[in-house]
Enzyme design. Structure first.
Site, short mmCIF file in Angstrom:
data_model
loop_
_atom_site.label_atom_id
_atom_site.label_comp_id
_atom_site.label_asym_id
_atom_site.label_seq_id
_atom_site.Cartn_x
_atom_site.Cartn_y
_atom_site.Cartn_z
CB SER A 15 -0.91 0.02 1.23
OG SER A 15 -1.57 1.27 1.34
CB SER A 17 -2.26 4.45 2.52
OG SER A 17 -3.30 4.37 1.58
CE LYS A 67 -12.01 0.06 0.19
NZ LYS A 67 -12.07 0.80 -1.10
CG ASN A 88 -12.23 4.93 2.18
OD1 ASN A 88 -13.12 5.63 2.69
ND2 ASN A 88 -11.23 5.45 1.49
CG ASP A 103 -12.69 4.24 -1.70
OD1 ASP A 103 -11.52 4.61 -1.52
OD2 ASP A 103 -13.12 3.13 -1.31
N GLY A 129 -17.15 -4.00 -13.39
CA GLY A 129 -17.06 -4.68 -12.11
C GLY A 129 -18.28 -4.39 -11.25
N GLY A 132 -16.56 -4.02 -4.30
CA GLY A 132 -16.52 -2.85 -3.43
C GLY A 132 -16.05 -1.59 -4.11
NE ARG A 153 -16.32 -13.74 -14.55
CZ ARG A 153 -15.20 -14.22 -14.04
NH1 ARG A 153 -14.22 -14.61 -14.84
NH2 ARG A 153 -15.03 -14.31 -12.73
CE1 TYR A 207 -0.72 1.69 -4.92
CE2 TYR A 207 -3.04 2.26 -4.69
CZ TYR A 207 -1.85 1.80 -4.14
OH TYR A 207 -1.81 1.43 -2.82
#
Length: 265
Positions: A15, A17, A67, A88, A103, A129, A132, A153, A207
């Protein structure tokens, strides 16, 4: 006494963060630290939350897969978290837990920064998608006035998301008219770039790597792309305010994060 905050998820070792928040903590001169927590399961996550209730932690940023559980454990739930069905951000105070989601604001901040000419109200967008990350994206984009289509999907999951959060279920044909396509999947999506409109904007919520195959293909087509690091920094700013009660200092946290990415850490 040192204020302890951090990020919790599984996996969480990579992460970005911690370097982002740590840079702000240092620049602000705070007696605080930002740690990583990687509970193996829901029970270990609950044990970490109990530490927060006892006052050992000031707050946590929460990432996958916790989450939804984070939201369910909160005593107070912000409107944004309630709308997207996940949290989050947890802030602990006097044994109580306040949950929210930054988010969506991070997604909108990234679009404003890297696709400033994109107009959303009344226009079609597609979110890939139904997990979450997709929930937060659908809530934010619907709130911005876009006509959000959910492409997944498993149609049943997309239908559930549309009922609970907003938007509508669409098929692959919807990609051709979308002004924005957001990848909220954890894997590269199978999207033919030639089918997209020439002014479409592509955004990837991950990312690592910064230029995902999805974004690389879009850039090669000449499309505007928005990377997940911009979103991460965008959601981190309101998190920092909630955790410490002050605005983040003016620090080049994107440069710091890019150096971490380049080092492979």
């Amino acid at each position: 006494m040192t204020v302890v905050v951090g990020v919790v998820g599984q996996p969480v070792i990579h992460s970005l963060s911690p370097p982002i928040h740590s840079a702000w903590i240092t620049a602000a001169g705070l007696d605080a630290r930002y740690d990583r927590y990687g509970p193996a399961d829901d029970d270990q996550f609950r044990a970490l939350i109990d530490r927060g209730r006892r006052g050992d932690l000031r707050g946590l940023n929460v990432t996958a897969p916790f989450k939804a559980l984070a939201l369910s454990l909160a005593d107070e739930v912000g409107a944004t978290a309630a709308a997207c069905g996940s949290a989050n951000l947890l802030v602990f105070e006097e044994g109580k837990i306040a949950a929210d989601s930054t988010d969506g604001s991070g997604l909108m901040s990234a679009l404003e920064e890297q696709a400033p000419d994109l107009a959303l109200p009344g226009r079609p967008v597609v979110v890939l998608g139904a997990g979450g990350a997709a929930r937060a994206a659908v809530a934010a984009l619907t709130g911005a006035g876009a006509r959000v289509g959910i492409l997944n999907r498993t149609p049943a999951r997309a239908e559930a998301l549309a009922v609970e959060v907003g938007g509508s279920v669409v098929g692959p044909d919807a990609l051709a008219g979308a002004v924005l396509v957001v990848n909220a999947l954890s894997v590269p999506p199978a999207v033919g770039m030639s089918a997209l409109r020439p002014d479409a904007v592509l955004m990837d919520m991950t990312y690592r790597p910064l230029m995902t195959p999805f974004l690389t293909a879009g850039r090669e087509r000449g499309l505007t792309v928005v990377d997940g690091l911009a979103m991460l920094i965008g959601q981190a700013r309101p998190s920092f305010r909630a955790l410490f009660g002050i605005d983040p200092p003016d620090v080049d946290v994107r440069g710091i994060a890019l150096r971490v990415l380049e080092s492979g850490s």
